[in-house]
Structures are given as structure tokens and as C-alpha cells.
Motif scaffolding. Structure first.
Motif, PDB file in Angstrom:
ATOM      1  N   ILE A  53     -52.596 -19.834  45.822  1.00 36.10           N
ATOM      2  CA  ILE A  53     -51.595 -19.002  45.147  1.00 36.10           C
ATOM      3  C   ILE A  53     -50.578 -19.926  44.482  1.00 36.10           C
ATOM      4  CG2 ILE A  53     -49.875 -17.176  45.361  1.00 36.10           C
ATOM      5  CD1 ILE A  53     -51.231 -16.309  47.949  1.00 36.10           C
ATOM      6  N   VAL A  54     -50.614 -19.953  43.167  1.00 41.12           N
ATOM      7  CA  VAL A  54     -49.615 -20.696  42.413  1.00 41.12           C
ATOM      8  C   VAL A  54     -48.383 -19.815  42.268  1.00 41.12           C
ATOM      9  CG1 VAL A  54     -49.006 -21.491  40.091  1.00 41.12           C
ATOM     10  CG2 VAL A  54     -51.126 -22.262  41.162  1.00 41.12           C
ATOM     11  N   VAL A  55     -47.249 -20.350  42.702  1.00 38.35           N
ATOM     12  CA  VAL A  55     -45.985 -19.636  42.536  1.00 38.35           C
ATOM     13  C   VAL A  55     -45.414 -20.053  41.189  1.00 38.35           C
ATOM     14  CG1 VAL A  55     -43.718 -19.175  43.520  1.00 38.35           C
ATOM     15  CG2 VAL A  55     -45.643 -19.685  45.024  1.00 38.35           C
ATOM     16  N   ALA A  56     -45.595 -19.193  40.197  1.00 37.56           N
ATOM     17  CA  ALA A  56     -45.155 -19.469  38.835  1.00 37.56           C
ATOM     18  C   ALA A  56     -43.739 -18.928  38.662  1.00 37.56           C
ATOM     19  CB  ALA A  56     -46.115 -18.840  37.829  1.00 37.56           C
ATOM     20  N   GLU A  57     -42.777 -19.708  39.113  1.00 39.75           N
ATOM     21  CA  GLU A  57     -41.389 -19.266  39.134  1.00 39.75           C
ATOM     22  C   GLU A  57     -40.906 -18.844  37.752  1.00 39.75           C
ATOM     23  OE1 GLU A  57     -37.524 -21.167  41.203  1.00 39.75           O
ATOM     24  OE2 GLU A  57     -38.190 -22.236  39.417  1.00 39.75           O
ATOM     25  N   ALA A  58     -41.186 -19.652  36.741  1.00 35.49           N
ATOM     26  CA  ALA A  58     -40.690 -19.368  35.389  1.00 35.49           C
ATOM     27  C   ALA A  58     -41.269 -18.090  34.805  1.00 35.49           C
ATOM     28  CB  ALA A  58     -41.000 -20.543  34.466  1.00 35.49           C
ATOM     29  N   LEU A  59     -42.449 -17.691  35.275  1.00 32.51           N
ATOM     30  CA  LEU A  59     -43.124 -16.501  34.750  1.00 32.51           C
ATOM     31  C   LEU A  59     -42.895 -15.263  35.615  1.00 32.51           C
ATOM     32  CD1 LEU A  59     -46.572 -18.140  33.864  1.00 32.51           C
ATOM     33  CD2 LEU A  59     -44.583 -17.824  32.372  1.00 32.51           C
ATOM     34  N   ARG A  60     -42.266 -15.450  36.785  1.00 33.62           N
ATOM     35  CA  ARG A  60     -42.110 -14.382  37.774  1.00 33.62           C
ATOM     36  C   ARG A  60     -43.475 -13.800  38.150  1.00 33.62           C
ATOM     37  NH1 ARG A  60     -36.480 -11.116  36.356  1.00 33.62           N
ATOM     38  NH2 ARG A  60     -35.369 -12.898  35.446  1.00 33.62           N
ATOM     39  N   GLN A  61     -44.382 -14.720  38.477  1.00 37.45           N
ATOM     40  CA  GLN A  61     -45.743 -14.321  38.823  1.00 37.45           C
ATOM     41  C   GLN A  61     -46.239 -15.101  40.038  1.00 37.45           C
ATOM     42  OE1 GLN A  61     -48.140 -15.118  35.366  1.00 37.45           O
ATOM     43  NE2 GLN A  61     -47.354 -13.384  34.194  1.00 37.45           N
ATOM     44  N   LEU A  62     -47.169 -14.454  40.752  1.00 37.24           N
ATOM     45  CA  LEU A  62     -47.976 -15.124  41.770  1.00 37.24           C
ATOM     46  C   LEU A  62     -49.403 -15.078  41.256  1.00 37.24           C
ATOM     47  CD1 LEU A  62     -46.458 -13.456  44.960  1.00 37.24           C
ATOM     48  CD2 LEU A  62     -45.896 -15.702  44.016  1.00 37.24           C
ATOM     49  N   ILE A  63     -49.997 -16.255  41.074  1.00 43.18           N
ATOM     50  CA  ILE A  63     -51.307 -16.328  40.432  1.00 43.18           C
ATOM     51  C   ILE A  63     -52.333 -16.854  41.428  1.00 43.18           C
ATOM     52  CG2 ILE A  63     -52.607 -17.217  38.475  1.00 43.18           C
ATOM     53  CD1 ILE A  63     -49.914 -17.741  37.074  1.00 43.18           C
ATOM     54  N   TRP A  64     -53.335 -16.010  41.728  1.00 43.20           N
ATOM     55  CA  TRP A  64     -54.410 -16.392  42.640  1.00 43.20           C
ATOM     56  C   TRP A  64     -55.473 -17.184  41.871  1.00 43.20           C
ATOM     57  CZ3 TRP A  64     -51.160 -12.726  44.205  1.00 43.20           C
ATOM     58  CH2 TRP A  64     -51.012 -12.473  45.574  1.00 43.20           C
ATOM     59  N   ILE A  96     -38.621 -16.883  42.158  1.00 43.49           N
ATOM     60  CA  ILE A  96     -39.562 -16.826  43.267  1.00 43.49           C
ATOM     61  C   ILE A  96     -40.090 -18.239  43.517  1.00 43.49           C
ATOM     62  CG2 ILE A  96     -41.573 -16.247  41.818  1.00 43.49           C
ATOM     63  CD1 ILE A  96     -42.335 -14.261  44.140  1.00 43.49           C
ATOM     64  N   ASP A  97     -40.047 -18.690  44.790  1.00 41.56           N
ATOM     65  CA  ASP A  97     -40.373 -20.096  44.984  1.00 41.56           C
ATOM     66  C   ASP A  97     -41.060 -20.468  46.296  1.00 41.56           C
ATOM     67  OD1 ASP A  97     -38.018 -19.750  46.496  1.00 41.56           O
ATOM     68  OD2 ASP A  97     -36.776 -20.825  45.060  1.00 41.56           O
ATOM     69  N   HIS A  98     -40.577 -20.043  47.459  1.00 44.40           N
ATOM     70  CA  HIS A  98     -41.158 -20.477  48.728  1.00 44.40           C
ATOM     71  C   HIS A  98     -41.766 -19.304  49.491  1.00 44.40           C
ATOM     72  CE1 HIS A  98     -38.098 -23.577  47.781  1.00 44.40           C
ATOM     73  NE2 HIS A  98     -39.017 -24.390  48.244  1.00 44.40           N
ATOM     74  N   ALA A  99     -42.656 -19.609  50.455  1.00 44.88           N
ATOM     75  CA  ALA A  99     -43.359 -18.540  51.167  1.00 44.88           C
ATOM     76  C   ALA A  99     -43.787 -18.974  52.560  1.00 44.88           C
ATOM     77  CB  ALA A  99     -44.590 -18.095  50.369  1.00 44.88           C
ATOM     78  N   ASP A 100     -44.084 -17.989  53.382  1.00 45.27           N
ATOM     79  CA  ASP A 100     -44.788 -18.188  54.645  1.00 45.27           C
ATOM     80  C   ASP A 100     -45.521 -16.893  54.969  1.00 45.27           C
ATOM     81  OD1 ASP A 100     -45.796 -19.432  56.863  1.00 45.27           O
ATOM     82  OD2 ASP A 100     -43.878 -19.743  57.868  1.00 45.27           O
ATOM     83  N   PHE A 101     -46.377 -16.968  55.994  1.00 47.25           N
ATOM     84  CA  PHE A 101     -47.267 -15.867  56.328  1.00 47.25           C
ATOM     85  C   PHE A 101     -47.033 -15.402  57.763  1.00 47.25           C
ATOM     86  CE2 PHE A 101     -49.135 -18.382  53.036  1.00 47.25           C
ATOM     87  CZ  PHE A 101     -49.854 -17.521  52.229  1.00 47.25           C
ATOM     88  N   THR A 102     -47.281 -14.116  58.003  1.00 44.50           N
ATOM     89  CA  THR A 102     -47.254 -13.606  59.368  1.00 44.50           C
ATOM     90  C   THR A 102     -48.364 -14.277  60.177  1.00 44.50           C
ATOM     91  OG1 THR A 102     -48.647 -11.765  58.626  1.00 44.50           O
ATOM     92  CG2 THR A 102     -46.262 -11.357  58.793  1.00 44.50           C
ATOM     93  N   PRO A 103     -48.243 -14.333  61.507  1.00 41.18           N
ATOM     94  CA  PRO A 103     -49.268 -14.996  62.314  1.00 41.18           C
ATOM     95  C   PRO A 103     -50.671 -14.440  62.119  1.00 41.18           C
ATOM     96  CG  PRO A 103     -47.288 -14.705  63.617  1.00 41.18           C
ATOM     97  CD  PRO A 103     -47.060 -13.955  62.329  1.00 41.18           C
ATOM     98  N   ASP A 104     -50.795 -13.147  61.801  1.00 40.32           N
ATOM     99  CA  ASP A 104     -52.133 -12.578  61.590  1.00 40.32           C
ATOM    100  C   ASP A 104     -52.681 -12.865  60.195  1.00 40.32           C
ATOM    101  OD1 ASP A 104     -50.682 -10.871  59.973  1.00 40.32           O
ATOM    102  OD2 ASP A 104     -51.172  -9.044  61.090  1.00 40.32           O
TER     103      ASP A 104
END
Length: 349
Positions: free
Chosen positions: A122-133, A153-161
Motif C-alpha cells: 500500500i503506497v500512501v500517496a499523501e500528495a494525492l490523498r490516496q491509498l494505492i494497492w 495522510i501518512d502513517h499507519a498500523d494494523f489491528t492484531p487480526d
């Protein structure tokens, strides 16, 4: 914690500690022969400097492009990607040798993550306001998720599941909650105080999955989001410019880099209690980085001072200050323990 995770995701071995497989020295067989190196990307000089952690000397310099933000390990731990969001490119490094490969085109890659099953980047395309798979093997696009209300939009984490991802939006004062399997936006959540200059930044899920910690630079501390990512519970003040979040190898301490204060706050990740504050002698701007594989050192870029700090995780003592290029950002310490990586500067589990 849910009993079933995202299909094909490696199972969680310890419900009380999602990082249990990334303890001190727990290197996967695939990385045991990798050359220990520290990769330092620069958002102004547009290159990556490589440091030998044994000697603290710069041993290589690699031009990448315009604005290199982070060096990100792949899900399978075999490749490190230096990402240039302005130049729309990524430079892969062989994790075993440290040698660079051929540039890969990508749309505005400010940050890079991998789904917990390893099937997508998942590319976090901050300038485009997009998440690109993307397909992480061919780098062909799989899906584009538009998040127009999430500036920065810039950083992320995931739930344990592994079923839910939470992305911070620095310039909107909110987070975006995404269903990983369907690639759909579930909801956005505003922080109780919506800071839109340098608001929500790095995010890490607690070892037991009970909450997410969200660094807010403008607010000077951490918002505590509940585990299902539905409500902000409280705020923990750490220091001006709270930015980067890292766990000790045994996951009993959370290190928070306070970039505008030149300090590191140390918290109990299960309770949020503040255990200590370490100040860098003479001040500084500690930003992004990671721990060494044995957990004894914390390496952080000095964003506004053109240096890298090496700190002892025992007491915060400054071991070394290393001059580097212009505006070092998301440095990567390699190798890292763990079975797989979710992205950023080494979010391993």
C-alpha cells in the motif's frame, strides 16, 4: 482480540504481545546473513546514506531523486525500498548485501505499507490523498482508494487480526479506518482537538491490541484510540513535537521521539504511564528510526540538525551523533527481528 485473523496472515502467537516474534535477536532465517547497515534517507538532499553500525561511519551514498522520505523493508524482509514522493519512484536495496537495484515507478510514495497477508503493498500517496494497492512482486496497481477528506495522510498500523488498518492524516486532524480485505474506507475519526499543521503522525497498536497510540506533534503527546478504532479515549502528554513511536524488544516500553523538544519519552505501553524522559544533550530534533536487532540501541534521524542520534535503550545516554545529509527522515536499521514486516521503517511482527 479476535480469534481469527486475515486469511493467510501468520497467526498471532501471543495474544498479550503481538510483537512476541520480534524479540531481541529473533532474526528470521532469511535475514541471518544480511549485512548490518543503517539506511538514512534525506528529504532535501534526495539521497540515501548508508552507515556501518559497528563503526558509526558512512560507507556509501546513493542518489535516489528529489525528496526521499523513508526506507521501508518489504513484507518478506528481502528488499528495502527508499521512497521518493516528489520523484514518483522507489529505489530497492538488496537486504542481504545493501546493493541498490533499478528504480521502480510509483505514484507519490510518501510512505509504504504491506497488508499482513503479504499479498499487497500500500503506497500512501499523501500528495494525492490516496491509498494505492500494488502487487509487491510486479508493482502493478491493484486498487486506488481515494480519501479526499484526509489531507496529509501518512502513517499507519494494523489491528492484531490484520483485518483493519488505521491511517493518520496529519493536516486534517483525523484518522482513516480501512477494511484490509475489501480495501474500503470504513470511517474517519476526528481527534478531540483537530490539529491541522503537524497533527496526527506516527501510530502504533499496543502489544495486546487494546488501543492505538497516535503521536500528535502540535498537541505534544499521544491520543489513545480504542482497539476497534471507533473512539479516542484520552490524551497522554509527552513533549513538544511528538512524532515517532517504537517499542523495546520485549514490548514493555514505548519510546516516543519529541522532535521539537529534543527528547524521548518512555511509556508503559499497556497502561500509558510515563516511565522516564531522556533529553538529548544540547537539544536536537529526533524524528524517525528504529532499534537495533538486539534492542540495545535506538537510532533516530535528527530531522532539522542533519545528524543521526544513537541512544542507549537502557538509560537514554547519547552514544553517538553522526553528521549526515540534509534533513534525514525515516531511517531504517537492518536487519530487524520478526517473521514479516508491515512497512514504514521496520514494523515487524
Amino acid at each position: 482480540m479476535p480469534t481469527t485473523g486475515l486469511p493467510r496472515m501468520p497467526p498471532v502467537s501471543d495474544p498479550h504481545n503481538v510483537y512476541a516474534a520480534a524479540g531481541a535477536g529473533m532474526l528470521a532465517r532469511a535475514v541471518r546473513g544480511d549485512k548490518p547497515l543503517v539506511y538514512v534517507p534525506h528529504s532535501v538532499s534526495g539521497d540515501v546514506w548508508v552507515i556501518d553500525p559497528a563503526t558509526f561511519r558512512v560507507v556509501a551514498r546513493h542518489p535516489v531523486g528529489t525528496e526521499v522520505q523513508h526506507v521501508v523493508p518489504s513484507w518478506d524482509l528481502r528488499t528495502l525500498y527508499a521512497i521518493d514522493d516528489v520523484g514518483n519512484r522507489m529505489l530497492p536495496f538488496d537486504a542481504r548485501t545493501g546493493r541498490p537495484g533499478k528504480l521502480i515507478p510509483a505514484d507519490a510514495p510518501y510512505n509504504l505499507y504491506f497488508t499482513p497477508d503479504g499479498r499487497s503493498a500500500i503506497v500512501v500517496a499523501e500528495a494525492l490523498r490516496q491509498l494505492i494497492w500494488y502487487d509487491p512482486r510486479t508493482w502493478r496497481k491493484q486498487h486506488v482508494l481515494h480519501v479526499p477528506t484526509c489531507a496529509g495522510i501518512d502513517h499507519a498500523d494494523f489491528t492484531p487480526d490484520g483485518r483493519t488498518a488505521v491511517f493518520t492524516a496529519e493536516f486534517s486532524g483525523r484518522v482513516a479506518v480501512v477494511d484490509v480485505a475489501s480495501r474500503k474506507l470504513l470511517r474517519t475519526l476526528d481527534m478531540p482537538r483537530r490539529n491541522t499543521h503537524m497533527g496526527p503522525q506516527d501510530i502504533r497498536v499496543a502489544p495486546d491490541g487494546s488501543v492505538f497510540y497516535i503521536a500528535d506533534s502540535d498537541e505534544g503527546g499521544l491520543w489513545v484510540l480504542d482497539g476497534p478504532a471507533t473512539k479516542v479515549r484520552r490524551f497522554i502528554r509527552t513533549g513538544a513535537g511528538a512524532h515517532g513511536l517504537y517499542y523495546s524488544r520485549d514490548a514493555t516500553r514505548l519510546f516516543v521521539s519529541n522532535r521539537l523538544e529534543g527528547s524521548i519519552s518512555v511509556l508503559n505501553p499497556y497502561t500509558g504511564a510515563i516511565l522516564a524522559k531522556w533529553r538529548i544533550p544540547g537539544g536536537g530534533s529526533p524524528d524517525m528510526g528504529n532499534l537495533t536487532a538486539d534492542g540495545s540501541q535506538l537510532w533516530l534521524s535528527g530531522r532539522y540538525d542533519d545528524v543521526v542520534y544513537v541512544l542507549s535503550t537502557r538509560d537514554g545516554a547519547l552514544i553517538r551523533k553522526i553528521p549526515v545529509g540534509r534533513q534525514p527522515h525515516g531511517l531504517c536499521v537492518w536487519p530487524q527481528p520478526g517473521r514479516y514486516c508491515l512497512g514504514h521503517t521496520g514494523l515487524t511482527r
